[in-house]
Design a protein around this motif. Structure first.
Motif, PDB file in Angstrom:
ATOM      1  N   ASP A 154       1.357   2.967   2.443  1.00  0.00           N
ATOM      2  CA  ASP A 154       0.619   3.888   3.300  1.00  0.00           C
ATOM      3  C   ASP A 154       0.971   3.590   4.753  1.00  0.00           C
ATOM      4  N   THR A 155       0.783   4.578   5.621  1.00  0.00           N
ATOM      5  CA  THR A 155       1.041   4.345   7.039  1.00  0.00           C
ATOM      6  C   THR A 155       0.107   3.273   7.603  1.00  0.00           C
ATOM      7  N   LYS A 156      -1.082   3.142   6.988  1.00  0.00           N
ATOM      8  CA  LYS A 156      -1.974   2.034   7.313  1.00  0.00           C
ATOM      9  C   LYS A 156      -1.660   0.916   6.340  1.00  0.00           C
ATOM     10  N   PHE A 157      -1.015  -0.126   6.819  1.00  0.00           N
ATOM     11  CA  PHE A 157      -0.405  -1.152   5.960  1.00  0.00           C
ATOM     12  C   PHE A 157      -1.390  -1.787   4.978  1.00  0.00           C
ATOM     13  N   SER A 158      -2.652  -1.966   5.402  1.00  0.00           N
ATOM     14  CA  SER A 158      -3.619  -2.669   4.565  1.00  0.00           C
ATOM     15  C   SER A 158      -4.442  -1.739   3.680  1.00  0.00           C
ATOM     16  N   ASN A 159      -4.175  -0.456   3.697  1.00  0.00           N
ATOM     17  CA  ASN A 159      -4.949   0.503   2.912  1.00  0.00           C
ATOM     18  C   ASN A 159      -4.475   0.517   1.468  1.00  0.00           C
ATOM     19  N   SER A 161       0.820  -1.209   0.000  1.00  0.00           N
ATOM     20  CA  SER A 161       0.000   0.000   0.000  1.00  0.00           C
ATOM     21  C   SER A 161       0.856   1.262   0.000  1.00  0.00           C
ATOM     22  N   ASP A 203      -7.590  -4.960  -0.776  1.00  0.00           N
ATOM     23  CA  ASP A 203      -8.182  -4.267   0.361  1.00  0.00           C
ATOM     24  C   ASP A 203      -8.208  -2.775   0.107  1.00  0.00           C
ATOM     25  N   ASN A 204      -9.418  -2.218   0.090  1.00  0.00           N
ATOM     26  CA  ASN A 204      -9.626  -0.795  -0.155  1.00  0.00           C
ATOM     27  C   ASN A 204      -8.907  -0.331  -1.421  1.00  0.00           C
ATOM     28  N   ARG A 261      -3.860  -2.383  -0.603  1.00  0.00           N
ATOM     29  CA  ARG A 261      -2.885  -3.432  -0.865  1.00  0.00           C
ATOM     30  C   ARG A 261      -3.565  -4.548  -1.661  1.00  0.00           C
ATOM     31  N   THR A 276      -5.979   5.262  -2.566  1.00  0.00           N
ATOM     32  CA  THR A 276      -4.904   6.243  -2.654  1.00  0.00           C
ATOM     33  C   THR A 276      -4.313   6.220  -4.054  1.00  0.00           C
TER      34      THR A 276
END
Length: 387
Positions: free
Chosen positions: A183-188, A181, A213-214, A190, A218
């Motif tokens: 992203d700082t949110k690993f699963s955002n 990802s 996932d999502n 991916r 981004t």
């Protein structure tokens, strides 16, 4: 004698340099390649009107690319591939305008252990399952299942990936990939996928799985919201299996793919898919396909496919089940190893439950817009050149 010895020395030096140059060229190679695919389309129903249009990249997306390798010794090779997709009509780049939007990766390949590559790459559904469908093998764009819900014709590639591909092991080949990802949110935003294929004689069997996932949340994650998306939502799952069997001049294929989209919002092909009132919490597709390709002679072949797609439209108003019938035909005449001319036809009929959304209208992938009703037909005459 001294001048003669000097003459022999110069000759030996030149021979050594030539041999070294030849060896180097044998150990390292870079190839420029590409495909130009251009033609005319007739669509029977585009918002209630017929249309004739020039369009590029249907059985094969028009592209140019560079690929290369360097022998590192011991059976290990450094590899890379850069591939740009473009529109022959006007020269603009596809895949959201990316310079190398089709593929961009590098890595290491070993004869014993397989390969690991990093960059922008195809997922396992495309690598293993797509070849059992008409759209993912010989038919291309027009032969996609509705809205390319299962990504068998590469509507999206995956960024930031690490991919493993095994060597062939007695006819079995398998692999998997993970798209970060960033992203700082690993699963955002991916993606991860895995698949395999078994080939023996004229039989090919394949299976694959993908989860996003999502996706498209981004612009820098695994699925880019600028030029890579088929059905954006909070989660995308695709899995399926299929096979082909070659018997004489004919190759028959069967495939099944299931797609689940949580909280779907839109389609890259037809825009907003939500109903006029209420919310859409889930969307599922089951795609069943049978296809055949017949090599009538070395210079020409014919292909046909039929796909039945049952969708589940899960809205606050209840579950609806629209169904899609897709029939495709193709004929190809080969002028040479590099140039051929082809004709394609695709017809789609939408039946079953009405959802009150754009998904009730027929849409053949590649047409300018959805039909005004439940039927749409597209005809194409095209020319291809490989280099």
């Amino acid at each position: 004698m001294k001048p003669e010895r000097n003459k022999h020395a110069r000759w030996l030096c030149m021979a050594a340099l030539c041999a070294a140059s030849t060896a180097a060229s044998a150990q390292t190679s870079v190839t420029l390649y590409g495909v130009l695919d251009e033609g005319l389309n007739y669509t029977s129903n585009v918002g209630g009107h017929s249309q004739v249009a020039m369009a590029s990249g249907f059985p094969h997306g028009s592209r140019w690319g560079l690929k290369g390798n360097e022998d590192l010794g011991g059976g290990t090779t450094a590899v890379f591939q850069l591939e740009n997709g473009f529109d022959v009509d006007n020269g603009r780049a596809f895949q959201g305008g990316a310079l190398f939007g089709r593929q961009a990766y590098m890595g290491l390949s070993d004869q014993r252990w397989g390969s690991i590559t990093l960059g922008r790459q195809y997922d396992s559904v495309v690598d293993y399952l797509a070849q059992t469908s008409a759209g993912g093998s010989w038919g291309g764009y027009m032969f996609a299942h509705p809205y390319d819900n299962d990504n068998l014709i590469n509507t999206f590639r995956v960024n930031n990936t690490v991919k493993y591909t095994s060597p062939a092991l007695g006819g079995l080949k398998f692999g998997g990939m993970y798209g970060f990802s960033d992203d700082t949110k690993f699963s955002n935003n991916r993606v991860f996928s895995a698949g395999g294929q078994y080939a023996q004689g004229g039989l090919v069997l394949a299976a694959a799985y993908l989860q996003a996932d999502n996706p498209s949340a981004t612009s820098y994650g695994a699925i880019n919201n600028g030029g890579d998306q088929n059905l954006p939502g909070s989660k995308l799952k695709i899995w399926g299996a299929g096979g082909t069997y070659a018997l004489g001049k004919a190759t028959v294929g069967l495939s099944y793919a299931r797609t689940e989209v949580a909280d779907p919002r839109s389609s890259a092909y037809v825009g907003d898919i939500t109903p006029p009132s209420g919310t859409l919490s889930g969307l599922r597709f089951q795609n069943f396909e049978a296809n055949i390709k017949y090599q009538a002679a070395p210079s020409y072949w014919f292909g046909a496919m039929y796909a039945y797609t049952r969708a589940t439209f899960d809205a606050t108003s209840g579950k609806k089940h629209p169904v899609y019938h897709s029939v495709g035909l193709m004929a190809d005449y080969i002028f040479s190893k590099r140039t051929d001319v082809y004709a394609q036809a695709m017809y789609q009929h939408v039946g079953g439950d009405k959802t009150g959304s754009v998904l009730d209208a027929a849409y053949v992938a590649g047409s300018a817009n959805v039909a005004s009703g439940s039927n749409q037909m597209m005809l194409r005459l095209g020319l291809r050149h490989f280099f």
